[in-house]
Design a protein around this motif. Sequence first.
Motif, short mmCIF file in Angstrom:
data_model
loop_
_atom_site.label_atom_id
_atom_site.label_comp_id
_atom_site.label_asym_id
_atom_site.label_seq_id
_atom_site.Cartn_x
_atom_site.Cartn_y
_atom_site.Cartn_z
N SER A 1 -0.88 30.55 19.72
CA SER A 1 0.51 30.89 19.51
C SER A 1 0.90 32.12 20.32
O SER A 1 1.97 32.16 20.95
CB SER A 1 0.77 31.13 18.02
OG SER A 1 2.10 31.57 17.80
N GLU B 1 -5.53 29.13 16.33
CA GLU B 1 -4.08 28.90 16.27
C GLU B 1 -3.31 30.19 16.54
O GLU B 1 -2.28 30.17 17.23
CB GLU B 1 -3.71 28.34 14.90
CG GLU B 1 -4.16 26.90 14.68
CD GLU B 1 -4.06 26.46 13.23
OE1 GLU B 1 -3.58 27.29 12.41
OE2 GLU B 1 -4.45 25.32 12.92
N ARG C 1 -10.28 27.91 12.78
CA ARG C 1 -9.06 27.23 13.20
C ARG C 1 -7.86 28.17 13.15
O ARG C 1 -7.00 28.15 14.03
CB ARG C 1 -8.81 26.01 12.31
CG ARG C 1 -9.80 24.88 12.47
CD ARG C 1 -9.19 23.54 12.00
NE ARG C 1 -8.49 23.68 10.75
CZ ARG C 1 -9.04 23.55 9.55
NH1 ARG C 1 -10.35 23.32 9.45
NH2 ARG C 1 -8.32 23.66 8.44
N ARG C 2 -7.82 28.98 12.11
CA ARG C 2 -6.70 29.92 11.98
C ARG C 2 -6.68 30.92 13.13
O ARG C 2 -5.62 31.24 13.68
CB ARG C 2 -6.82 30.67 10.65
CG ARG C 2 -5.67 31.62 10.36
CD ARG C 2 -5.82 32.27 9.01
NE ARG C 2 -7.05 33.06 8.92
CZ ARG C 2 -7.46 33.67 7.82
NH1 ARG C 2 -6.76 33.55 6.70
NH2 ARG C 2 -8.57 34.37 7.82
#
Length: 552
Positions: free
Chosen positions: A255, A251, A247-248
Motif C-alpha cells: 500500500s 499489505e 500478510r499484514r
Amino acid sequence: MALFYVQGVPVGYTAIMLAMIASMGGFIFGYDTGQISDILLMDDFLLRFAQCGTPGDLATCHFSRVREGLIVALLSIGTLIGALCGAPTADFLGRRRAMQVESLIFCVGVIVQITSKSEWAQLAVGRLIAGLGVGGLSAAVPMYQAETAPPQIRGAMTATYQLFITLGILVAYSISIVTRNMSGAGSWRTVIGLGFIWPAILSVGIQFMPESPRWLASRGHLEKAQLALAATRGIDASEAENNYALRREVEEIASHVQYEQSVRGGWLDCFRVENKTLYRTLLGMALQSLQQLTGANYFFYYGATIFSSVGISDSFVTQIILGAVNFVCTFGGLYVMEKFGRRIPLIIGGIWQSAWLFVFATAGTVKDPSTHKGIGDLLIISACMFIWGFATTWAPGIWILIGETFPTRTRAKQGALATASNWLWNFLLAFFTPFIVGDIQYRYGYIFASCNLFASVFVFLFLYESSNLSLEAVDMMYNDPNCKPWNSRTWAPPGYRNRKDLVKQTGTVEAHRGLEEAHTEKADRRSSATGSATYNEDERPAIAAGQREKVR
C-alpha cells in the motif's frame, strides 16, 4: 523456523546472517580507516612516500601537512562521490547487486595502492578509488538492513554495521603491529593487500541472502517480497501465505509503495517541503555531519601520531587499546539503541563525549604531555572514555537513523545525501587536522567538545523517536502535525494508545499465533490418529483471524 523471539515476534536465522554478511561493508570501511594511521609511521612507507632531506635516511623523512592530509583524506572524497552514486545504483540494480559492484570497485583501489612504488600520488588515487566503493557501501548497507529487518530488532541489526566498522579498525591495528617489523614494502603492502578478503566475503555471502522486500515490492514482486520477509522472520516459505502478521506487513508495504509510486521520487523530491521530506533530508545530513564533528576520527586517523608525540613508547599499542575499547563498547551500543531508543542515548552521549573532550583538551594544554607521564596517561584515559560514549551512542545511532528515517520513494537518495555529508566532513577534518593541530595543538579538543554539546541540543529539538515502528509508521509519524520531536517517544499509529501499547499488542498477537499453531499441530496429530479432522485447512485461517480479533 524462528531462531528466537523479541517482544513476541519471531526472528529467523536468516535475519542474523543477513546483518552479519551485509555489515562486512562496514568492516571494509573500518579496515581502510584504521590502516592508514599506522601505515603513516612505517619505515618503508616513509622512505618511499615521505619527503626526505637525505634519500634513504629515515631520520630525515617526514610528511608535509599537505601530503599527509591528501593521503589520508582522498579516501573521503571518493566515499563522498561513491555515496551519491550509490543511491541510483541501489535503486537500479537492487541492494544486493549494488553491494557486489561496489566491492569490486574497492578491490580496484586496493590494486592501485599495492602497485605503488614511490609515487605518493598513485597511492592517494588508489585510496580515492577505494573510497568510491566504501562510499557506495555506506549508503547501501544500512538501507538494506533497515528495509529487511523486523522492526523489533531493526536498531540492533542496523547497528551491526557500526560494530563491524569498529571490528575493521581493530583488525587493521592488530595486523599493522605484526607487519610493521617486516622488511621492505611488505610491512604496508600486506596490510593493504589483505583488503581483498573482506569484499570477497561480502560479495559471495550476500548472494545467498534475500533481496530487500521493499525494493522487491517497488518492482511489483510482492510474492518475492513476502518470501524475503518470511525468511528473516523464520517462517517457512510454505506457511508464508497463511501467516496473518506476515500478510499484514506485506499489505502495508504494498500500500505504501503504491502511494509513493503515484508521486515522483527524483533528486529534487528530496528537497520538497511536502510530507516533511526536506525536513528529513536536512535532518539526516545534519546528523551525519555532527557524527563527524564529535571528533572520533581525530583519534582513529591520527591516533598513532598523537600518542607518539606525547612520548608514549609504542603508539601502535595505544591504537590497539583505543580500537579494542571502540569495538567492545559497540556491543553495548546494540543494547542501548534497542532498550532506550534513539533520542535519549544521542542526547546523553553528546554530553558525555563533550565532558571528556574538555578533559583531553585541558590536560594537553595545561602541561606538556611529552614531559609529564601523568598527563600522557590522562590523555589516553580521556580518549578511551570519549570512545566509550561514542561507540555506545553516536556511532551506531546515526547509521540506524539513516536507514529508518526516510520514505521509501526517496530513501536511497536521501540516505546518499546524508552519507555524503558525513564523508564531506570526514574529508575536511582528515585534511585540515594536521594544520589545525600544528597551530592550536590539544586545544582542538575544545572545538569538538562544543560540537558535541550542540549535537545534543539539536537532537532534542529536531529528531523524532523511531524505535519499534515499521518504516511505513515512521513516515506517518513525521507527517502527524500533533507529533513533535520531544513527545514522539509515545506516538503510535492509529488503533494504538501509545508506543508501549503498540509493542504490547504486536507481541501478544504473535505469541497468540504461536499458541494457535501449536494447538493446530496437536489437532492434526489427533485427527491423523482418529481418521477425522476437527476442522479443515480452509477453515483455519478464518478461525485464527477471529481469535486474533479477540486478542486485539
